[in-house]
Design a protein around this motif. Structure first.
Motif, PDB file in Angstrom:
ATOM      1  N   ASN A 225      36.047  40.552  41.131  1.00 34.22           N
ATOM      2  CA  ASN A 225      35.887  39.147  40.783  1.00 34.22           C
ATOM      3  C   ASN A 225      37.166  38.409  40.455  1.00 34.22           C
ATOM      4  N   ALA A 226      38.278  39.092  40.454  1.00 39.11           N
ATOM      5  CA  ALA A 226      39.531  38.384  40.197  1.00 39.11           C
ATOM      6  C   ALA A 226      40.641  39.119  40.924  1.00 39.11           C
ATOM      7  N   GLU A 292      39.228  36.602  33.122  1.00 36.97           N
ATOM      8  CA  GLU A 292      39.336  35.834  34.358  1.00 36.97           C
ATOM      9  C   GLU A 292      38.207  36.168  35.316  1.00 36.97           C
ATOM     10  N   ALA A 293      37.924  37.469  35.434  1.00 37.92           N
ATOM     11  CA  ALA A 293      36.849  37.886  36.331  1.00 37.92           C
ATOM     12  C   ALA A 293      35.527  37.280  35.883  1.00 37.92           C
ATOM     13  N   GLN A 296      35.372  33.552  36.633  1.00 36.42           N
ATOM     14  CA  GLN A 296      35.122  33.258  38.044  1.00 36.42           C
ATOM     15  C   GLN A 296      33.658  33.493  38.396  1.00 36.42           C
ATOM     16  N   GLY A 299      31.413  30.931  35.989  1.00 31.84           N
ATOM     17  CA  GLY A 299      31.877  29.560  35.813  1.00 31.84           C
ATOM     18  C   GLY A 299      30.762  28.538  35.881  1.00 31.84           C
ATOM     19  N   ALA A 313      37.156  27.056  30.681  1.00 29.13           N
ATOM     20  CA  ALA A 313      38.054  28.126  31.103  1.00 29.13           C
ATOM     21  C   ALA A 313      39.268  28.132  30.195  1.00 29.13           C
TER      22      ALA A 313
END
Lengths: 350, 273
Positions: A225-226, A292-293, A296, A299, A313
């Motif tokens: 995912n990132a 971050e993953a 994403q 979100g 974020a």
């Protein structure tokens, strides 16, 4: 010692609706022994509702969930099979910590000596005889964990266990969960704090708006995912940036005089700089964080967005480490995307 | 050569004893919160105190009373009046044992330990009933004896041996137990302390007054069946036509209690905790 049969939590098509609001939507997941499984999702995603259904407190609208293959409500001495900390404040304020644990122990045929044992285990000896209403949140969490450990259960569930704890308490819980999993127990812990999950969990069940978004290992989840990037610092960014872009690598402005380069490792970037006689002051591969993953993936599934655009974020400082001091997140820090007016567990409870 | 014995878990343990365990836990719970003691003390003070107060007022003004008023005195009159004011307090205890758990969230912790809700509620009811029965008997006999002690200063006292008196005084303890149980049912249904106390107050206190204003024969019949009137019939040593026969009255009140508890159980099992 807890039994030798596999301790598992299994949800199949688990659904909970409150009126026309769906809190949990056809959730399928399995929580296995021997590892810490993180239950990750933003506030309001359905984590607590799911945990309440596992414990037979809330009745599913559809589907089912079993603990060790059975409906929780059919367990006769459930504390010997599942220990849970859902809400550290769910204790009668006038009752002492000792008597609180004693009545729980008695209801499951657990000897009173075990009460003293778990009080010692969580370090509440000095306040065991005091009424609960004087307890701080941290002391309440410890009492909740003592209650969860009472029956020496093979399965443990913790809902946001580090909320309100000081760094020492957070470290203590982290180590406790690790140890419980290493002993072969099933440990299921929910959190909206990605940094905490990254440190404690081996496996993840990710939930957003009541749906299970992923059920995977922590590393695999991040990889899927990132993407990693390379942080580049140079006094000649004005020349370097166009060269990098010419190669088809995506270049973003980093902080200060840095660049973030996606699509290439450090080696080709360094070679490119050297070939053009450009000095590099920094060249570092940045592994993406769980945060971050998670951002994403979820979100668009965050229930309550803050009013500020982009506030959902939170900034991730260079290095990919979440914006949390090394000692852990500040106690009781609210999730990134929840306005202050939200109650701690706004999961569709009217 | 020998097979490994199949894994055993706690829930494969013998069935017997689980209700006993739940009872033990509920006993620990009721005795380890101070509200139990204070509520019972308040009930005792009001019931015994009003009995003494009324007996004092009656003896003090006896010489000025009309013959009809003098004739209205029965051996249990002081405690009957005291019960009317004090019985609601025993209902408050019944309310608190469950709404105290809802207010603090303890109910969720408790139901995690005892997920069988019928067993949970049954154990709670049994422990509450035993506690209030014992306390209620003490209060009932004490209020009788205190009232008699004061009345006997004017040679107006009766005794437990008078017709129907022992039944009335002992029945008073049972009545208080039933009040607490009915209030437990109300507390489970409403889950909030204040609301439940108001409902119990209306059922036991206000309805009894309203019943007195109902017109005609029809009104008198209805009044007999109102909860506090039906239940307190047991306190009459020599019941007249204005109240139900003592055991019938108590049975009617027990029926109301059973209805409240049954409704409570159905809701308790259906609802999310």
């Amino acid at each position: 010692m807890f039994g030798i049969e596999p301790h598992m939590i299994e949800a199949r098509g688990l659904t909970k609706r409150y009126g026309d609001k769906t809190a949990v939507d056809h959730a399928d997941f399995t929580v296995r022994p021997g590892r810490v499984t993180g239950f990750l999702g933003p506030n309001g995603a359905g984590k607590s509702t799911t945990m309440r259904m596992i414990l037979g407190l809330d009745r599913p609208t559809g589907g089912h969930v079993t603990v060790n293959g059975r409906d929780y409500r059919r367990l006769r001495a459930p504390l010997r099979e599942v220990g849970a900390l859902l809400d550290a404040k769910a204790v009668h304020g006038g009752r002492s910590a000792y008597h609180h644990l004693l009545c729980l122990a008695q209801s499951n045929g657990i000897p009173a000596a075990r009460v003293d044992e778990v009080i010692g285990l969580v370090g509440l000896q000095s306040v065991a005889g005091k009424p609960f209403r004087g307890f701080s949140l941290g002391m309440g969490q410890r009492l909740g964990i003592a209650a969860a450990l009472l029956g020496d259960p093979g399965t443990l569930m913790f809902d946001e266990p580090v909320n309100g704890l000081d760094p020492e308490g957070i470290l203590w819980i982290r180590n406790l969960m690790r140890r419980l999993a290493d002993e072969g127990r099933t440990v299921f812990v929910s959190s909206h704090l990605m940094s905490e999950m990254a440190l404690t969990a081996d496996h993840l069940v990710v939930i957003g708006r009541g749906r299970i978004l992923a059920e995977t290992g922590v590393r695999e989840f991040i990889d899927a995912n990132a993407t990693s990037h390379v942080r580049v610092r140079s006094p000649r960014l004005d020349r370097l940036a166009p060269l990098l872009a010419e190669r088809g690598w995506r270049v973003e402005a980093g902080d200060g005089d840095g660049l973030r380069v996606f699509g290439a490792g450090p080696a080709p970037i360094g070679d490119l700089a050297a070939a053009n006689g450009l000095a590099l002051h920094e060249l570092a591969l940045v592994q993406p964080s769980l945060e971050e993953a998670f951002m994403q993936l979820t979100g668009d599934t965050v229930e309550y967005h803050a009013g500020v655009p982009g506030a959902a974020a939170p900034a991730v400082p260079p290095g990919g480490q979440p914006a949390v001091p090394p000692g852990g997140p500040p106690g009781g820090a609210p999730g990134p995307a929840v306005p202050p007016s939200q109650p701690p567990n706004p999961e569709g409870r009217p | 050569m020998s097979h490994a014995s199949p894994p055993t878990t706690a829930s494969d343990a013998p069935r017997h004893g689980t209700f006993g365990q739940t009872l033990t836990a509920e006993w620990t719970k009721i005795r380890t919160v101070r509200s139990t003691f204070w509520t019972l003390l308040a009930g005792a003070v009001v019931v015994i105190g009003f009995s003494a107060l009324w007996a004092l007022l009656f003896t003090a003004s006896y010489d000025q009373l009309s013959p009809a008023d003098r004739a209205s005195l029965g051996p249990t009159t002081p405690m009957q009046i005291a019960f009317y004011f004090g019985m609601v307090i025993f209902g408050v205890l019944g309310v608190l044992v469950i709404t105290g758990e809802y207010a603090t969230g303890m109910i969720r912790t408790a139901l995690t330990a005892v997920p069988n809700r019928a067993r949970y509620l049954a154990a709670k009811a049994v422990v509450l009933a035993l506690v209030v029965l014992v306390a209620g008997m003490v209060v009932s006999f004490a209020s009788f004896f205190v009232g008699q002690a004061i009345l006997s200063t004017k040679d107006l006292g009766g005794s437990l041996g008078d017709p129907g008196v022992l039944r009335a005084v002992a029945g008073g303890g049972v009545f208080l137990m039933l009040i607490a149980l009915m209030a437990l049912g109300v507390g489970v249904i409403l889950r909030h302390t204040a609301g439940s106390v108001v409902v119990v107050f209306v059922l036991l206190f206000v309805l009894g007054i309203v019943g007195g204003f109902l017109p005609g024969e029809w009104g008198a019949t209805v009044a007999k069946y109102l909860p506090s009137n039906a239940g307190s019939a047991i306190l009459e040593p020599q019941p007249g036509d204005s109240v139900l026969p003592p055991w019938t009255g108590l049975a009617v009140f027990a029926l109301y209690t059973a209805v409240a508890l049954a409704a409570a159980l159905v809701l308790f099992q259906e609802r999310d905790a």
